[in-house]
Design an enzyme around this catalytic site. Structure first.
Site, PDB file in Angstrom:
ATOM      1  N   TYR A  56     -18.320   5.681 -14.306  1.00  0.00           N
ATOM      2  CA  TYR A  56     -18.547   5.418 -15.727  1.00  0.00           C
ATOM      3  C   TYR A  56     -19.610   6.330 -16.339  1.00  0.00           C
ATOM      4  CZ  TYR A  56     -15.604   1.250 -15.410  1.00  0.00           C
ATOM      5  OH  TYR A  56     -14.550   0.388 -15.253  1.00  0.00           O
TER       6      TYR A  56
ATOM      7  N   LYS B 100     -15.496   1.507  -0.493  1.00  0.00           N
ATOM      8  CA  LYS B 100     -14.293   2.171  -0.006  1.00  0.00           C
ATOM      9  C   LYS B 100     -14.761   3.396   0.798  1.00  0.00           C
ATOM     10  CE  LYS B 100      -9.762   2.565   0.076  1.00  0.00           C
ATOM     11  NZ  LYS B 100      -8.828   1.573   0.647  1.00  0.00           N
TER      12      LYS B 100
ATOM     13  N   ASP C 250     -10.210  -3.190  -1.138  1.00  0.00           N
ATOM     14  CA  ASP C 250      -8.853  -3.754  -1.206  1.00  0.00           C
ATOM     15  C   ASP C 250      -8.759  -5.056  -0.406  1.00  0.00           C
ATOM     16  OD1 ASP C 250      -9.457  -1.586   0.448  1.00  0.00           O
ATOM     17  OD2 ASP C 250      -7.379  -1.182   0.973  1.00  0.00           O
TER      18      ASP C 250
ATOM     19  N   ASP D 213     -16.502  -3.787 -12.024  1.00  0.00           N
ATOM     20  CA  ASP D 213     -15.849  -4.113 -13.290  1.00  0.00           C
ATOM     21  C   ASP D 213     -14.551  -4.871 -13.025  1.00  0.00           C
ATOM     22  OD1 ASP D 213     -15.270  -4.177 -15.963  1.00  0.00           O
ATOM     23  OD2 ASP D 213     -14.845  -2.033 -16.164  1.00  0.00           O
TER      24      ASP D 213
ATOM     25  N   ASP E 289     -13.633  -9.297 -13.285  1.00  0.00           N
ATOM     26  CA  ASP E 289     -12.548  -9.930 -14.052  1.00  0.00           C
ATOM     27  C   ASP E 289     -11.665 -10.760 -13.130  1.00  0.00           C
ATOM     28  OD1 ASP E 289     -13.469  -8.602 -16.338  1.00  0.00           O
ATOM     29  OD2 ASP E 289     -11.437  -8.248 -17.072  1.00  0.00           O
TER      30      ASP E 289
END
Ligand code: NAI
Length: 343
Positions: free
Chosen positions: A127, A175, A208, A232, A236
């Site tokens: 970002y 990751k 994942d 982010d 959610d």
């Protein structure tokens, strides 16, 4: 001696922002805590008027007051002005985005016993906004920045939060099997920080696998700490686990400044209709009360939200499905009901 009045920067925002902020102010004021709202405008309408969606006066107000309560702000997709949210977080160095996901009885779709805290790094990662076309219409490139400094302070925040709030475990989500250098650094720093907190358990999970685990057994996790993009998305996901965006609160925390805002966006599809669920912003207000040291008032707001959900007599349209007998009310009526349940 007069009671303390907290001077708070209040940013109503775009879309449903002004509606949920108005509703929240009423509940917060009903606790008896005194506020002196310093109302400042940011967002799409301001951009048209003043040529920038984030005037300096808004940032100056937050710097002066130390704390802000903010409604969502619209960000144009693809082109147009840069995100006001990213702008505020970067300008004020609000490095930790904290999003609790607590399943309250009565919230439709909430997995029972979920009580997660998502701590998302807020200032770097993908970002940073460094993107360019390598060959127009053929290839594009974005830069992902991970630094020791930002990783260390956000992981430290997660462990300190765990300690302060009686939590037992922090999971670093990554990751690093693929992003060996960037997430490799994040993970290395996370391990170093974890070693300084022997009283808090530490584990690691690949992003994942984490998503799968959160859907299958979300109650098995406690505090999660993640880099910006993963945080982010996962926050959610966690909002969905406890009833959706209408009930998910959030906070952006820096060394000395804090901006409190719900997880959801400006929801243009339902703006101006008095149907948005104010619960996420009201719970955000409770987080702000706790930050101000008003722990008792914070707990009363959370208990009132919980009581209204448990009784299930009234609800907002987004939570309607699993409460067939509930009366569907609007934003302001929901806030009034919550205020009336304050003990
Ligand atoms: P959104 O969160 O605004 O809406 C997604 C869906 O959830 C919509 O169907 C909406 O009606 C519903 N929803 C959201 N909040 C709700 C509430 N309180 N009560 C009932 N239903 C609710 O996400 P979307 O559509 O992706 O973004 C809209 C705008 O908001 C965009 O410009 C985006 O950039 C901005 N945004 C701003 C944020 C912020 O200011 N912190 C955060 C996320 C998005």
């Amino acid at each position: 001696m007069g009671k303390t009045s907290y001077r708070i920067t209040l940013i109503p925002g775009d879309g449903i922002g002004p509606e949920v902020i108005e509703a929240t102010c009423r509940v917060l004021e009903a606790t008896g805590v005194s506020f002196d709202w310093d109302v400042r405008h940011a967002g799409a309408a301001v951009a048209e008027r003043e040529g920038t969606p984030l005037p300096d006066a808004v940032l100056d107000s937050i710097r002066a007051n130390g704390v802000a309560l903010k409604g969502p702000v619209t960000t144009p997709i693809g082109s147009g002005f840069r995100s006001v949210n990213v702008g505020i977080r970067k300008a004020l160095d609000l490095y930790a985005n904290v999003r609790p996901a607590l399943a309250l009885p009565g919230f439709p779709g909430a997995h029972p016993n979920v009580d997660l805290i998502v701590v998302r790094e807020n200032t770097e990662g993908l970002y940073v906004g460094i993107e360019h076309e390598v060959i127009p219409d053929v290839a594009a490139e974005a830069t992902r920045i991970i630094t020791r400094r930002a990783s260390e302070r956000v992981v430290r925040y997660a462990f300190d939060y765990a300690r302060r709030n009686g939590r037992h475990e922090v999971t670093a989500v990554h990751k690093a099997n693929i992003l060996k250098i960037t997430d490799g650094l994040f993970l290395k720093v996370a391990r170093e920080v974890a070693a300084a907190y022997p009283d808090i358990a530490y584990r690691e999970m690949i992003i994942d696998a984490m998503c799968m685990q959160l859907v299958v057994q979300p109650e098995a996790y406690d505090v999660l700490v993640l880099t910006n993009l993963f945080g982010d998305i996962v926050s959610d996901l966690c909002a969905g686990l406890v009833g959706g965006l209408g009930v998910a609160p959030g906070a952006n925390i820096g060394e000395t400044l804090a901006v409190f805002e719900p997880v959801h966006g400006s929801a243009p599809d339902i703006a101006g209709k008095d149907i948005a669920n104010p619960t996420a912003t009201i719970l955000t207000g409770a987080l702000m009360l706790r930050h101000l040291g008003e722990r008792e008032a914070a707990a009363r707001v959370e208990a009132a939200v919980s009581a209204v959900a448990r009784e299930g007599r009234i609800t907002t349209a987004d939570l309607r499905s699993s409460q067939p007998d509930a009366r569907v009310v609007g934003t302001q009526a929901m806030a009034d009901e919550i205020a009336q349940h304050l003990s």
